[in-house]
Design a protein around this motif. Sequence first.
Motif, short mmCIF file in Angstrom:
data_model
loop_
_atom_site.label_atom_id
_atom_site.label_comp_id
_atom_site.label_asym_id
_atom_site.label_seq_id
_atom_site.Cartn_x
_atom_site.Cartn_y
_atom_site.Cartn_z
N LEU A 156 0.82 -1.21 0.00
CA LEU A 156 0.00 0.00 0.00
C LEU A 156 0.86 1.26 0.00
O LEU A 156 0.55 2.24 -0.69
CB LEU A 156 -0.92 0.00 1.23
CG LEU A 156 -2.09 -0.99 1.19
CD1 LEU A 156 -2.83 -0.99 2.51
CD2 LEU A 156 -3.04 -0.65 0.05
N ILE A 157 1.95 1.25 0.78
CA ILE A 157 2.85 2.40 0.82
C ILE A 157 3.46 2.63 -0.57
O ILE A 157 3.55 3.76 -1.04
CB ILE A 157 3.97 2.17 1.86
CG1 ILE A 157 3.39 2.21 3.28
CG2 ILE A 157 5.06 3.24 1.71
CD1 ILE A 157 4.40 1.91 4.35
N PHE A 158 3.86 1.54 -1.22
CA PHE A 158 4.44 1.64 -2.56
C PHE A 158 3.43 2.23 -3.55
O PHE A 158 3.77 3.13 -4.33
CB PHE A 158 4.90 0.27 -3.04
CG PHE A 158 5.40 0.26 -4.46
CD1 PHE A 158 6.69 0.65 -4.75
CD2 PHE A 158 4.57 -0.13 -5.50
CE1 PHE A 158 7.14 0.67 -6.06
CE2 PHE A 158 5.01 -0.12 -6.81
CZ PHE A 158 6.30 0.27 -7.09
N VAL A 159 2.20 1.74 -3.51
CA VAL A 159 1.16 2.23 -4.43
C VAL A 159 0.89 3.71 -4.20
O VAL A 159 0.76 4.51 -5.15
CB VAL A 159 -0.13 1.41 -4.28
CG1 VAL A 159 -1.27 2.05 -5.07
CG2 VAL A 159 0.09 -0.02 -4.72
N GLU A 160 0.82 4.11 -2.92
CA GLU A 160 0.55 5.51 -2.59
C GLU A 160 1.67 6.41 -3.09
O GLU A 160 1.43 7.49 -3.65
CB GLU A 160 0.37 5.65 -1.08
CG GLU A 160 -0.15 7.01 -0.64
CD GLU A 160 0.93 8.07 -0.52
OE1 GLU A 160 0.62 9.27 -0.72
OE2 GLU A 160 2.09 7.70 -0.25
N GLN A 161 2.91 5.98 -2.88
CA GLN A 161 4.05 6.76 -3.35
C GLN A 161 4.07 6.83 -4.87
O GLN A 161 4.41 7.85 -5.45
CB GLN A 161 5.36 6.14 -2.83
CG GLN A 161 5.57 6.30 -1.33
CD GLN A 161 5.81 7.74 -0.93
OE1 GLN A 161 6.36 8.52 -1.70
NE2 GLN A 161 5.40 8.10 0.27
N TRP A 162 3.73 5.74 -5.52
CA TRP A 162 3.72 5.71 -6.99
C TRP A 162 2.69 6.70 -7.54
O TRP A 162 2.94 7.41 -8.51
CB TRP A 162 3.41 4.29 -7.47
CG TRP A 162 3.34 4.15 -8.96
CD1 TRP A 162 2.29 4.43 -9.77
CD2 TRP A 162 4.39 3.70 -9.83
NE1 TRP A 162 2.60 4.18 -11.09
CE2 TRP A 162 3.89 3.74 -11.16
CE3 TRP A 162 5.70 3.27 -9.62
CZ2 TRP A 162 4.66 3.36 -12.25
CZ3 TRP A 162 6.47 2.89 -10.72
CH2 TRP A 162 5.95 2.94 -12.01
N GLU A 163 1.51 6.73 -6.92
CA GLU A 163 0.44 7.60 -7.41
C GLU A 163 0.72 9.08 -7.13
O GLU A 163 0.31 9.95 -7.90
CB GLU A 163 -0.89 7.20 -6.77
CG GLU A 163 -1.41 5.84 -7.23
CD GLU A 163 -2.72 5.47 -6.59
OE1 GLU A 163 -3.08 6.10 -5.56
OE2 GLU A 163 -3.40 4.55 -7.08
N SER A 164 1.41 9.38 -6.03
CA SER A 164 1.62 10.77 -5.65
C SER A 164 2.89 11.37 -6.26
O SER A 164 3.00 12.59 -6.38
CB SER A 164 1.69 10.90 -4.12
OG SER A 164 2.78 10.14 -3.60
N ALA A 165 3.85 10.52 -6.66
CA ALA A 165 5.12 11.02 -7.19
C ALA A 165 5.02 11.33 -8.68
O ALA A 165 4.38 10.59 -9.43
CB ALA A 165 6.23 10.00 -6.94
N LYS A 166 5.66 12.42 -9.09
CA LYS A 166 5.70 12.77 -10.50
C LYS A 166 6.70 11.90 -11.25
O LYS A 166 6.51 11.56 -12.41
CB LYS A 166 6.05 14.24 -10.67
CG LYS A 166 5.01 15.20 -10.11
CD LYS A 166 5.43 16.65 -10.32
CE LYS A 166 4.40 17.61 -9.75
NZ LYS A 166 4.82 19.02 -9.92
N SER A 167 7.80 11.56 -10.58
CA SER A 167 8.84 10.73 -11.19
C SER A 167 8.76 9.32 -10.64
O SER A 167 8.71 9.12 -9.42
CB SER A 167 10.23 11.32 -10.91
OG SER A 167 11.25 10.44 -11.34
#
Length: 213
Positions: A156-167
């Motif tokens: 879940l942390i990975f998915v959240e970071q993926w969705e919020s990060a531009k890069s």
Amino acid sequence: MAGYICLGIGFGVLLQSAGYSFLWAILMSLTIYAGSMQYVAVDLLSGGATLIATALMTLMVNARHLFYGISMLENYKDVGKLKPLLAFTLTDETYSLVCSRDLLPEGIDEKKYYLFLSLMNQSYWVIGSAIGGILGAAITFNSTGIEFAMTSLFVLIFVEQWESAKSHIPACIGIICTLGCLIIFGSGSFLIPSMVCITIGLLIFRKGAEKND
């Protein structure tokens, strides 16, 4: 809070099923405070692992703290006497929140934000562990599979970071390095090599990732 309490409950239940009361769950959550390692510790305690085996396993499981701890030197450089406490309470979830600079409210002192965020997260974990230990003693059920809750949180942390990060360069580096080391070194020895490869990869592609952000 929701994540920590749920995961803490899972840990408390597992520890109680191994024959340890909720008091041990509270003590471990106060002094160790390493979610994934505490889950692993249940098997180590019930299996009678030696001190050397426990130390090596702890190094393998928590090696990632060495790498993302270094990345927090800039954020924590002006916290003064709070630095040891903030270093102790720097978990994966706290790190994720601290790194998300857009979450910091305007007009809030950074040192207070770091301190109370860290303390509140640990308090949620301790409360969840206590609840799990008490529930485990009061209700008898098959606890098989509860340990997967920690893996679910990381996803879940990975998915959240993926969705919020531009890069997505850092995430791709992590995936490629991890899969490569898993194939080369096997599931029992891939963690530390993958951390080293990820660190090197991030240093090499740092400018590109920062430019995209």
